[in-house]
Design an enzyme around this catalytic site. Structure first.
Site, PDB file in Angstrom:
ATOM      1  N   PRO A  92     -77.316  72.142  53.576  1.00 49.41           N
ATOM      2  CA  PRO A  92     -76.131  72.726  52.931  1.00 49.41           C
ATOM      3  C   PRO A  92     -75.289  73.537  53.911  1.00 49.41           C
ATOM      4  O   PRO A  92     -74.120  73.802  53.651  1.00 49.41           O
ATOM      5  CB  PRO A  92     -76.690  73.607  51.813  1.00 49.41           C
ATOM      6  CG  PRO A  92     -78.152  73.722  52.055  1.00 49.41           C
ATOM      7  CD  PRO A  92     -78.559  72.602  52.961  1.00 49.41           C
ATOM      8  N   GLU A 119     -86.732  76.101  53.142  1.00 48.72           N
ATOM      9  CA  GLU A 119     -85.515  76.743  53.665  1.00 48.72           C
ATOM     10  C   GLU A 119     -84.932  75.999  54.869  1.00 48.72           C
ATOM     11  O   GLU A 119     -83.993  76.478  55.488  1.00 48.72           O
ATOM     12  CB  GLU A 119     -85.797  78.201  54.039  1.00 48.72           C
ATOM     13  CG  GLU A 119     -86.267  79.071  52.873  1.00 48.72           C
ATOM     14  CD  GLU A 119     -85.272  79.123  51.720  1.00 48.72           C
ATOM     15  OE1 GLU A 119     -84.091  79.409  51.970  1.00 48.72           O
ATOM     16  OE2 GLU A 119     -85.693  78.853  50.573  1.00 48.72           O
ATOM     17  N   ARG A 161     -71.968  50.449  53.234  1.00 44.48           N
ATOM     18  CA  ARG A 161     -70.885  49.616  52.705  1.00 44.48           C
ATOM     19  C   ARG A 161     -69.761  49.401  53.711  1.00 44.48           C
ATOM     20  O   ARG A 161     -68.905  48.543  53.497  1.00 44.48           O
ATOM     21  CB  ARG A 161     -70.365  50.156  51.366  1.00 44.48           C
ATOM     22  CG  ARG A 161     -69.664  51.473  51.447  1.00 44.48           C
ATOM     23  CD  ARG A 161     -69.315  51.995  50.070  1.00 44.48           C
ATOM     24  NE  ARG A 161     -68.142  51.350  49.470  1.00 44.48           N
ATOM     25  CZ  ARG A 161     -66.885  51.564  49.856  1.00 44.48           C
ATOM     26  NH1 ARG A 161     -66.612  52.386  50.862  1.00 44.48           N
ATOM     27  NH2 ARG A 161     -65.890  50.949  49.266  1.00 44.48           N
ATOM     28  N   ASP A 176     -59.705  52.263  50.097  1.00 41.02           N
ATOM     29  CA  ASP A 176     -60.542  53.332  49.535  1.00 41.02           C
ATOM     30  C   ASP A 176     -59.768  54.644  49.502  1.00 41.02           C
ATOM     31  O   ASP A 176     -59.064  54.962  50.458  1.00 41.02           O
ATOM     32  CB  ASP A 176     -61.780  53.587  50.415  1.00 41.02           C
ATOM     33  CG  ASP A 176     -62.805  52.471  50.346  1.00 41.02           C
ATOM     34  OD1 ASP A 176     -62.661  51.583  49.497  1.00 41.02           O
ATOM     35  OD2 ASP A 176     -63.749  52.513  51.149  1.00 41.02           O
TER      36      ASP A 176
HETATM   37 CL1  6GU Z   1     -77.471  67.856  52.837  1.00 39.82          CL
HETATM   38  N1  6GU Z   1     -79.111  69.448  51.505  1.00 39.82           N
HETATM   39  C1  6GU Z   1     -79.379  70.341  50.549  1.00 39.82           C
HETATM   40  N2  6GU Z   1     -80.629  70.776  50.405  1.00 39.82           N
HETATM   41  N3  6GU Z   1     -78.466  70.822  49.719  1.00 39.82           N
HETATM   42  C2  6GU Z   1     -77.236  70.353  49.879  1.00 39.82           C
HETATM   43  C3  6GU Z   1     -76.875  69.418  50.843  1.00 39.82           C
HETATM   44  C4  6GU Z   1     -77.857  68.986  51.659  1.00 39.82           C
HETATM   45  N4  6GU Z   1     -75.564  69.172  50.745  1.00 39.82           N
HETATM   46  C5  6GU Z   1     -75.144  69.921  49.753  1.00 39.82           C
HETATM   47  N5  6GU Z   1     -76.120  70.646  49.220  1.00 39.82           N
END
Ligand code: 6GU
Length: 273
Positions: A92, A119, A161, A176
Protein backbone atom coordinates in the site's frame (compact mmCIF):
# COMPACT_ATOMS: atom_id res chain seq x y z
CA UNK A 1 6.56 -13.71 -20.59
CA UNK A 2 7.59 -15.48 -17.39
CA UNK A 3 5.89 -14.70 -14.06
CA UNK A 4 7.05 -15.96 -10.67
CA UNK A 5 4.96 -15.38 -7.55
CA UNK A 6 6.30 -16.08 -4.07
CA UNK A 7 3.64 -16.26 -1.35
CA UNK A 8 2.69 -18.00 1.88
CA UNK A 9 -0.77 -18.61 0.31
CA UNK A 10 -0.11 -20.33 -3.04
CA UNK A 11 -3.79 -21.35 -3.27
CA UNK A 12 -4.71 -17.64 -3.37
CA UNK A 13 -3.17 -17.57 -6.86
CA UNK A 14 -5.47 -20.34 -8.23
CA UNK A 15 -7.37 -17.76 -10.34
CA UNK A 16 -4.24 -17.57 -12.52
CA UNK A 17 -5.54 -20.87 -13.99
CA UNK A 18 -8.79 -19.27 -15.14
CA UNK A 19 -10.05 -17.05 -17.94
CA UNK A 20 -7.70 -14.75 -19.84
CA UNK A 21 -4.56 -15.48 -17.81
CA UNK A 22 -5.34 -19.22 -17.67
CA UNK A 23 -5.80 -19.34 -21.44
CA UNK A 24 -2.61 -17.36 -22.05
CA UNK A 25 -0.79 -19.96 -19.93
CA UNK A 26 -2.39 -22.85 -21.78
CA UNK A 27 -1.30 -21.30 -25.10
CA UNK A 28 2.27 -20.89 -23.86
CA UNK A 29 2.15 -17.07 -23.93
CA UNK A 30 2.64 -16.91 -20.16
CA UNK A 31 4.93 -19.15 -18.12
CA UNK A 32 3.69 -18.88 -14.52
CA UNK A 33 5.47 -20.30 -11.46
CA UNK A 34 3.89 -20.00 -8.00
CA UNK A 35 6.18 -20.75 -5.04
CA UNK A 36 5.42 -21.32 -1.36
CA UNK A 37 7.79 -19.07 0.63
CA UNK A 38 7.75 -21.56 3.51
CA UNK A 39 9.79 -23.96 1.37
CA UNK A 40 12.70 -21.66 2.15
CA UNK A 41 12.34 -21.94 5.95
CA UNK A 42 14.37 -24.45 7.92
CA UNK A 43 12.86 -24.37 11.45
CA UNK A 44 10.09 -26.61 12.82
CA UNK A 45 7.49 -23.83 12.63
CA UNK A 46 8.39 -22.63 9.12
CA UNK A 47 8.77 -19.12 10.48
CA UNK A 48 8.54 -16.29 7.93
CA UNK A 49 7.95 -13.34 10.29
CA UNK A 50 9.33 -11.73 13.43
CA UNK A 51 8.72 -8.68 15.65
CA UNK A 52 9.66 -5.25 14.28
CA UNK A 53 12.84 -3.49 15.40
CA UNK A 54 11.86 -0.31 17.21
CA UNK A 55 8.68 -1.90 18.51
CA UNK A 56 5.12 -1.35 17.42
CA UNK A 57 2.25 -3.58 16.35
CA UNK A 58 2.30 -6.45 13.90
CA UNK A 59 5.05 -8.59 12.45
CA UNK A 60 7.61 -8.10 9.70
CA UNK A 61 8.55 -10.71 7.09
CA UNK A 62 12.11 -11.96 7.65
CA UNK A 63 14.96 -11.42 5.19
CA UNK A 64 16.33 -14.97 4.92
CA UNK A 65 13.38 -16.90 3.40
CA UNK A 66 12.88 -14.18 0.76
CA UNK A 67 16.61 -13.98 0.00
CA UNK A 68 17.10 -17.73 -0.31
CA UNK A 69 13.96 -18.13 -2.40
CA UNK A 70 14.68 -15.23 -4.75
CA UNK A 71 18.31 -16.31 -5.25
CA UNK A 72 17.16 -19.78 -6.25
CA UNK A 73 14.43 -18.77 -8.64
CA UNK A 74 16.53 -16.01 -10.20
CA UNK A 75 19.31 -18.54 -10.82
CA UNK A 76 16.75 -20.87 -12.40
CA UNK A 77 15.44 -18.17 -14.77
CA UNK A 78 18.92 -16.94 -15.70
CA UNK A 79 19.92 -20.51 -16.51
CA UNK A 80 16.83 -20.88 -18.68
CA UNK A 81 17.80 -17.63 -20.46
CA UNK A 82 14.49 -15.90 -19.72
CA UNK A 83 15.90 -12.35 -19.87
CA UNK A 84 16.24 -9.50 -17.40
CA UNK A 85 13.91 -9.89 -14.39
CA UNK A 86 12.07 -7.11 -12.59
CA UNK A 87 10.85 -7.44 -9.03
CA UNK A 88 7.26 -6.31 -8.37
CA UNK A 89 6.55 -5.73 -4.67
CA UNK A 90 2.87 -5.09 -3.92
CA UNK A 91 2.50 -2.69 -1.00
CA UNK A 92 0.00 0.00 0.00
CA UNK A 93 3.01 2.36 0.25
CA UNK A 94 4.06 1.78 -3.36
CA UNK A 95 3.53 3.94 -6.44
CA UNK A 96 0.02 3.82 -7.87
CA UNK A 97 -0.59 1.04 -10.39
CA UNK A 98 -1.78 2.66 -13.62
CA UNK A 99 -2.36 1.59 -17.21
CA UNK A 100 0.95 3.28 -18.04
CA UNK A 101 2.77 1.05 -15.55
CA UNK A 102 0.88 -2.00 -16.87
CA UNK A 103 2.23 -1.20 -20.36
CA UNK A 104 5.77 -0.79 -19.00
CA UNK A 105 5.61 -4.12 -17.15
CA UNK A 106 4.09 -5.88 -20.19
CA UNK A 107 7.26 -5.02 -22.14
CA UNK A 108 9.52 -6.97 -19.76
CA UNK A 109 10.31 -10.65 -20.29
CA UNK A 110 10.15 -11.69 -16.65
CA UNK A 111 8.30 -10.40 -13.58
CA UNK A 112 8.87 -11.72 -10.05
CA UNK A 113 6.09 -10.84 -7.56
CA UNK A 114 6.61 -10.85 -3.78
CA UNK A 115 3.19 -10.35 -2.16
CA UNK A 116 3.62 -9.93 1.60
CA UNK A 117 1.37 -10.49 4.61
CA UNK A 118 1.70 -8.82 8.02
CA UNK A 119 3.32 -5.35 8.07
CA UNK A 120 5.45 -6.07 4.99
CA UNK A 121 8.94 -7.30 4.15
CA UNK A 122 12.18 -6.25 5.89
CA UNK A 123 13.42 -3.26 3.85
CA UNK A 124 16.82 -4.86 3.25
CA UNK A 125 15.29 -7.42 0.86
CA UNK A 126 14.15 -4.71 -1.59
CA UNK A 127 17.43 -2.79 -1.13
CA UNK A 128 19.47 -5.93 -1.89
CA UNK A 129 17.63 -6.86 -5.11
CA UNK A 130 17.47 -3.23 -6.25
CA UNK A 131 21.27 -3.46 -6.71
CA UNK A 132 20.68 -6.14 -9.38
CA UNK A 133 17.36 -5.37 -11.07
CA UNK A 134 14.51 -2.86 -11.29
CA UNK A 135 12.26 -3.04 -8.24
CA UNK A 136 8.69 -1.74 -8.61
CA UNK A 137 6.87 -1.16 -5.33
CA UNK A 138 3.26 -0.88 -6.42
CA UNK A 139 -0.08 -0.07 -4.75
CA UNK A 140 -3.40 -0.87 -6.41
CA UNK A 141 -5.37 1.86 -4.65
CA UNK A 142 -6.02 3.90 -1.56
CA UNK A 143 -7.29 1.20 0.76
CA UNK A 144 -5.55 -1.48 2.81
CA UNK A 145 -5.67 -5.19 1.96
CA UNK A 146 -4.56 -7.96 4.32
CA UNK A 147 -1.88 -9.02 1.84
CA UNK A 148 -0.49 -8.45 -1.63
CA UNK A 149 -1.90 -11.57 -3.33
CA UNK A 150 -5.07 -9.88 -4.62
CA UNK A 151 -2.86 -7.10 -6.00
CA UNK A 152 -0.80 -9.70 -7.89
CA UNK A 153 -4.01 -10.98 -9.53
CA UNK A 154 -4.96 -7.42 -10.49
CA UNK A 155 -1.55 -6.52 -11.90
CA UNK A 156 -1.18 -9.85 -13.71
CA UNK A 157 -4.52 -9.52 -15.47
CA UNK A 158 -3.86 -5.92 -16.52
CA UNK A 159 -0.43 -6.91 -17.89
CA UNK A 160 -1.45 -10.21 -19.53
CA UNK A 161 -4.18 -8.67 -21.65
CA UNK A 162 -1.58 -6.34 -23.18
CA UNK A 163 0.68 -9.17 -24.38
CA UNK A 164 0.70 -9.72 -28.14
CA UNK A 165 -1.91 -12.30 -29.13
CA UNK A 166 -3.59 -12.59 -25.72
CA UNK A 167 -6.66 -10.53 -26.58
CA UNK A 168 -8.41 -11.63 -29.75
CA UNK A 169 -8.12 -8.34 -31.59
CA UNK A 170 -4.84 -6.40 -31.52
CA UNK A 171 -6.84 -3.18 -31.71
CA UNK A 172 -8.92 -3.94 -28.67
CA UNK A 173 -6.85 -2.04 -26.13
CA UNK A 174 -6.18 1.04 -28.21
CA UNK A 175 -9.41 2.67 -26.96
CA UNK A 176 -9.15 1.49 -23.34
CA UNK A 177 -9.97 4.16 -20.80
CA UNK A 178 -6.50 5.19 -19.55
CA UNK A 179 -4.64 3.92 -22.64
CA UNK A 180 -1.44 6.02 -22.73
CA UNK A 181 -1.57 8.59 -25.50
CA UNK A 182 -5.34 8.39 -25.76
CA UNK A 183 -6.75 11.73 -26.97
CA UNK A 184 -8.13 12.35 -23.55
CA UNK A 185 -8.34 9.85 -20.71
CA UNK A 186 -12.11 9.63 -20.50
CA UNK A 187 -14.10 6.86 -18.88
CA UNK A 188 -16.13 4.78 -21.30
CA UNK A 189 -19.86 5.40 -21.44
CA UNK A 190 -22.69 2.86 -21.18
CA UNK A 191 -23.11 -0.07 -23.58
CA UNK A 192 -26.22 -2.02 -24.66
CA UNK A 193 -27.10 -5.23 -26.45
CA UNK A 194 -30.27 -7.13 -27.40
CA UNK A 195 -33.15 -7.20 -26.60
CA UNK A 196 -34.08 -3.62 -27.54
CA UNK A 197 -36.54 -3.44 -24.65
CA UNK A 198 -36.10 -5.05 -21.22
CA UNK A 199 -38.45 -4.58 -18.26
CA UNK A 200 -39.61 -1.31 -19.71
CA UNK A 201 -36.07 -0.01 -20.30
CA UNK A 202 -35.32 0.87 -23.91
CA UNK A 203 -32.01 1.85 -25.46
CA UNK A 204 -31.00 5.29 -26.76
CA UNK A 205 -32.55 5.78 -30.24
CA UNK A 206 -29.29 7.08 -31.69
CA UNK A 207 -27.73 3.60 -31.33
CA UNK A 208 -30.37 2.24 -33.74
CA UNK A 209 -29.99 5.13 -36.21
CA UNK A 210 -27.13 3.59 -38.18
CA UNK A 211 -25.61 7.08 -38.28
CA UNK A 212 -21.97 6.44 -37.35
CA UNK A 213 -21.11 10.10 -36.85
CA UNK A 214 -24.01 10.68 -34.48
CA UNK A 215 -23.25 7.46 -32.61
CA UNK A 216 -19.60 8.46 -32.14
CA UNK A 217 -20.70 11.89 -30.90
CA UNK A 218 -23.23 10.35 -28.47
CA UNK A 219 -20.56 7.99 -27.10
CA UNK A 220 -18.17 10.89 -26.60
CA UNK A 221 -20.86 12.92 -24.79
CA UNK A 222 -21.66 9.98 -22.51
CA UNK A 223 -17.94 9.52 -21.81
CA UNK A 224 -17.73 13.19 -20.83
CA UNK A 225 -20.85 12.85 -18.67
CA UNK A 226 -19.50 9.84 -16.85
CA UNK A 227 -16.00 11.22 -16.44
CA UNK A 228 -17.15 14.57 -15.03
CA UNK A 229 -19.40 12.72 -12.57
CA UNK A 230 -17.04 9.95 -11.43
CA UNK A 231 -13.52 11.27 -12.13
CA UNK A 232 -13.50 15.07 -12.31
CA UNK A 233 -9.73 14.91 -11.67
CA UNK A 234 -9.27 13.38 -15.15
CA UNK A 235 -10.99 16.38 -16.78
CA UNK A 236 -9.01 18.86 -14.70
CA UNK A 237 -5.76 17.15 -15.70
CA UNK A 238 -6.53 17.30 -19.45
CA UNK A 239 -4.91 19.85 -21.72
CA UNK A 240 -8.00 21.68 -23.01
CA UNK A 241 -6.62 21.30 -26.57
CA UNK A 242 -8.00 17.72 -26.54
CA UNK A 243 -11.58 19.05 -26.39
CA UNK A 244 -13.25 19.99 -29.68
CA UNK A 245 -16.15 22.41 -30.11
CA UNK A 246 -18.81 19.75 -29.38
CA UNK A 247 -16.87 18.55 -26.33
CA UNK A 248 -16.83 22.14 -25.04
CA UNK A 249 -20.59 22.45 -25.58
CA UNK A 250 -21.16 19.26 -23.63
CA UNK A 251 -18.77 20.28 -20.85
CA UNK A 252 -20.61 23.59 -20.58
CA UNK A 253 -23.96 21.75 -20.26
CA UNK A 254 -22.35 19.64 -17.52
CA UNK A 255 -21.30 22.79 -15.67
CA UNK A 256 -17.62 23.02 -16.70
CA UNK A 257 -15.84 25.97 -18.26
CA UNK A 258 -12.36 26.72 -19.60
CA UNK A 259 -9.88 28.75 -17.60
CA UNK A 260 -7.41 31.19 -19.17
CA UNK A 261 -4.66 28.69 -18.25
CA UNK A 262 -6.15 26.20 -20.72
CA UNK A 263 -7.72 23.63 -18.39
CA UNK A 264 -11.36 23.02 -17.53
CA UNK A 265 -12.85 23.65 -14.11
CA UNK A 266 -16.26 23.00 -12.70
CA UNK A 267 -18.23 26.22 -12.41
CA UNK A 268 -18.90 27.38 -8.87
CA UNK A 269 -22.72 26.97 -9.12
CA UNK A 270 -22.30 23.42 -10.39
CA UNK A 271 -19.97 22.56 -7.51
CA UNK A 272 -22.54 23.73 -4.98
CA UNK A 273 -25.46 21.82 -6.53
CL1 6GU B 1 -0.37 -3.84 -3.26
N1 6GU B 1 -1.10 -4.45 -0.80
C1 6GU B 1 -1.85 -4.29 0.29
N2 6GU B 1 -1.65 -5.09 1.34
N3 6GU B 1 -2.80 -3.37 0.39
C2 6GU B 1 -2.98 -2.61 -0.67
C3 6GU B 1 -2.25 -2.72 -1.85
C4 6GU B 1 -1.29 -3.66 -1.87
N4 6GU B 1 -2.67 -1.79 -2.72
C5 6GU B 1 -3.63 -1.15 -2.10
N5 6GU B 1 -3.84 -1.61 -0.87
Amino acid sequence: MRLDVVTIFPEYLEPLNVSLVGKARARGQLDVHVHDLRQWTYDRHNTVDDTPYGGGPGMVMKTEPWGDCLDELLADGYEAGVGAPALVVPTPSGRPFTQELAVELSERPWLVFTPARYEGIDRRVMDEYATRMPVYEVSIGDYVLAGGEAAVLVITEAVARLLPGVLGNAESHRDDSFAPGAMANLLEGPVYTKPPEWRGHGIPDVLLSGHHGKIARWRRDEALRRTTANRPDLIERCDAAVFDKKDREMLSILGWEPEPGGRFWRKREAVEE
